[in-house]
Design a protein around this motif. Structure first.
Motif, PDB file in Angstrom:
ATOM      1  N   MET A  16      34.938 -26.240 -27.249  1.00 36.74           N
ATOM      2  CA  MET A  16      33.559 -26.561 -26.867  1.00 36.74           C
ATOM      3  C   MET A  16      33.310 -26.184 -25.407  1.00 36.74           C
ATOM      4  O   MET A  16      34.176 -26.378 -24.556  1.00 36.74           O
ATOM      5  CB  MET A  16      33.299 -28.061 -27.055  1.00 36.74           C
ATOM      6  CG  MET A  16      31.875 -28.474 -26.718  1.00 36.74           C
ATOM      7  SD  MET A  16      31.523 -30.219 -27.025  1.00 36.74           S
ATOM      8  CE  MET A  16      32.373 -30.952 -25.630  1.00 36.74           C
TER       9      MET A  16
ATOM     10  N   SER B  94      31.130 -26.922 -22.035  1.00 39.37           N
ATOM     11  CA  SER B  94      30.335 -27.966 -21.399  1.00 39.37           C
ATOM     12  C   SER B  94      29.894 -27.488 -20.020  1.00 39.37           C
ATOM     13  O   SER B  94      30.718 -27.111 -19.191  1.00 39.37           O
ATOM     14  CB  SER B  94      31.168 -29.250 -21.268  1.00 39.37           C
ATOM     15  OG  SER B  94      30.437 -30.242 -20.579  1.00 39.37           O
TER      16      SER B  94
ATOM     17  N   THR C 271      25.883 -28.695 -23.700  1.00 45.11           N
ATOM     18  CA  THR C 271      27.165 -28.425 -24.340  1.00 45.11           C
ATOM     19  C   THR C 271      26.926 -27.520 -25.542  1.00 45.11           C
ATOM     20  O   THR C 271      25.847 -27.543 -26.145  1.00 45.11           O
ATOM     21  CB  THR C 271      27.868 -29.716 -24.793  1.00 45.11           C
ATOM     22  OG1 THR C 271      27.034 -30.387 -25.742  1.00 45.11           O
ATOM     23  CG2 THR C 271      28.168 -30.632 -23.617  1.00 45.11           C
ATOM     24  N   VAL C 272      27.918 -26.712 -25.871  1.00 49.33           N
ATOM     25  CA  VAL C 272      27.860 -25.850 -27.051  1.00 49.33           C
ATOM     26  C   VAL C 272      29.089 -26.141 -27.900  1.00 49.33           C
ATOM     27  O   VAL C 272      30.212 -25.816 -27.503  1.00 49.33           O
ATOM     28  CB  VAL C 272      27.827 -24.353 -26.671  1.00 49.33           C
ATOM     29  CG1 VAL C 272      27.650 -23.499 -27.923  1.00 49.33           C
ATOM     30  CG2 VAL C 272      26.704 -24.063 -25.677  1.00 49.33           C
ATOM     31  N   PRO C 273      28.926 -26.770 -29.059  1.00 54.11           N
ATOM     32  CA  PRO C 273      30.079 -27.078 -29.903  1.00 54.11           C
ATOM     33  C   PRO C 273      30.615 -25.855 -30.627  1.00 54.11           C
ATOM     34  O   PRO C 273      29.980 -24.787 -30.646  1.00 54.11           O
ATOM     35  CB  PRO C 273      29.517 -28.108 -30.888  1.00 54.11           C
ATOM     36  CG  PRO C 273      28.064 -27.805 -30.962  1.00 54.11           C
ATOM     37  CD  PRO C 273      27.675 -27.307 -29.604  1.00 54.11           C
ATOM     38  N   LYS C 274      31.741 -26.033 -31.236  1.00 53.71           N
ATOM     39  CA  LYS C 274      32.420 -24.967 -31.976  1.00 53.71           C
ATOM     40  C   LYS C 274      31.491 -24.375 -33.042  1.00 53.71           C
ATOM     41  O   LYS C 274      30.864 -25.099 -33.812  1.00 53.71           O
ATOM     42  CB  LYS C 274      33.670 -25.542 -32.638  1.00 53.71           C
ATOM     43  CG  LYS C 274      34.547 -24.537 -33.345  1.00 53.71           C
ATOM     44  CD  LYS C 274      35.796 -25.213 -33.888  1.00 53.71           C
ATOM     45  CE  LYS C 274      36.701 -24.209 -34.598  1.00 53.71           C
ATOM     46  NZ  LYS C 274      37.913 -24.866 -35.128  1.00 53.71           N
TER      47      LYS C 274
ATOM     48  N   GLN D   6      28.627 -22.875 -32.833  1.00 56.48           N
ATOM     49  CA  GLN D   6      27.174 -22.854 -32.630  1.00 56.48           C
ATOM     50  C   GLN D   6      26.735 -21.628 -31.841  1.00 56.48           C
ATOM     51  O   GLN D   6      27.355 -21.258 -30.850  1.00 56.48           O
ATOM     52  CB  GLN D   6      26.709 -24.109 -31.896  1.00 56.48           C
ATOM     53  CG  GLN D   6      25.189 -24.221 -31.798  1.00 56.48           C
ATOM     54  CD  GLN D   6      24.741 -25.512 -31.133  1.00 56.48           C
ATOM     55  OE1 GLN D   6      24.816 -25.635 -29.911  1.00 56.48           O
ATOM     56  NE2 GLN D   6      24.287 -26.471 -31.935  1.00 56.48           N
TER      57      GLN D   6
ATOM     58  N   PRO E 101      31.852 -20.579 -30.509  1.00 49.55           N
ATOM     59  CA  PRO E 101      30.569 -20.850 -29.855  1.00 49.55           C
ATOM     60  C   PRO E 101      30.086 -19.595 -29.128  1.00 49.55           C
ATOM     61  O   PRO E 101      30.910 -18.791 -28.663  1.00 49.55           O
ATOM     62  CB  PRO E 101      30.904 -21.977 -28.878  1.00 49.55           C
ATOM     63  CG  PRO E 101      32.355 -21.816 -28.578  1.00 49.55           C
ATOM     64  CD  PRO E 101      32.982 -21.199 -29.801  1.00 49.55           C
TER      65      PRO E 101
END
Length: 275
Positions: A1, A3, A24-27, A29, A198
């Motif tokens: 992820m 952040s 944040t950018v999660p897995k 996305q 991501p």
């Protein structure tokens, strides 16, 4: 992820490019980064991998605080961040395969890169990636013999050859025609979902962003003024990002592009059935 926390960039001239940018950018996305020229989109992407040094704030990739790394550790960290450029950034006199293998330069000794003798697993992965982006038949062609869409596919394969944990993508469709643009965006999104990668895509084409991104972040004067799903990108939200405008035509263009996308998929399915 990924952040990003209160990221700020002030240039020596006193111009502020980014102010307290946090997200944040999660897995897996795919984030479409939109905004007018000068809003700070390219600066933000380059601050993430520290091609531009942030003034303050933090960028974390997993447990790694990229903003605190010294030069040697930063070079290692950049191996985990794949970058896809608007102007492709290929070495045009080299072959497609050699350009893809350049994604392993951060992993191999100098003598291997100088003599272009890469380990067998690296070569096998490069062939697999070229097949994935539809260029396996072009491995031995020089990069300068390719079309714009093909060059962008080489850039995608090169970034993936790094085996990254994050993709940063700067205007991947700016030099492409509308159909090729949709193909490139579709390819990027499919790969991210397959690999759980991501990605942040700096993109001027709002319609493409709405059509393909999982999430939209809108910047205005270096600040986040919108962060949400494409469906929430209303006329009011677009006005907050770009200023007052009649967005009716753009929404019609989005509908037309969605129809064209559906037709392309139907055509592809018919071709597969015919094989």
């Amino acid at each position: 992820m990924l952040s990003v926390e209160k990221l700020t960039k002030v240039y020596r001239t006193g111009d502020t490019a980014l102010t307290d940018v946090t997200f944040t950018v999660p897995k897996g996305q795919v984030v479409g980064l939109i905004g007018p020229s000068g809003a700070g989109k390219s600066t933000l992407i380059r601050c993430v991998n520290r091609l531009v040094e942030p003034t303050s704030g933090a960028v974390r990739l997993g447990d790694l605080d990229i903003t605190r790394l010294r030069a040697r550790d930063l070079r290692r960290a950049r191996r985990r961040i794949g970058m896809i450029f608007q102007e492709y950034a290929l070495v045009e006199r080299l072959t497609v395969m050699e350009n893809v293998l350049s994604g392993r330069l951060g992993y191999v000794p100098f003598w291997r890169s100088f003599t272009r003798r890469f380990p067998g697993p690296d070569i096998a992965r490069a062939f697999a990636l070229l097949d994935r982006v539809g260029l396996s038949a072009h491995a031995d062609k020089r990069a300068d013999a390719l079309s714009g869409g093909q060059r962008q596919r080489v850039g995608i394969a090169r970034a993936l050859e790094q085996e990254p944990d994050l993709l940063l993508i700067d205007e991947p469709t700016a030099s492409l025609d509308p159909r090729t643009s949709r193909q490139i965006m579709r390819l990027i999104v499919e790969i991210c979902r397959e690999s759980g990668l991501p990605a942040i895509i700096n993109i001027h084409d709002v319609v493409l962003a709405q059509q393909f991104a999982d999430r939209i972040i809108g910047l205005q004067s270096g600040r986040v003024v919108f962060d949400g799903p494409p469906a929430q990108l209303t006329g009011d939200a677009l006005t907050a990002i770009y200023g007052a405008e009649d967005w009716t035509a753009m929404r019609q263009s989005a509908a037309d592009d969605a129809e064209a996308e559906a037709e392309e998929r139907d055509e592809a399915r018919k071709m597969l059935r015919a094989l």
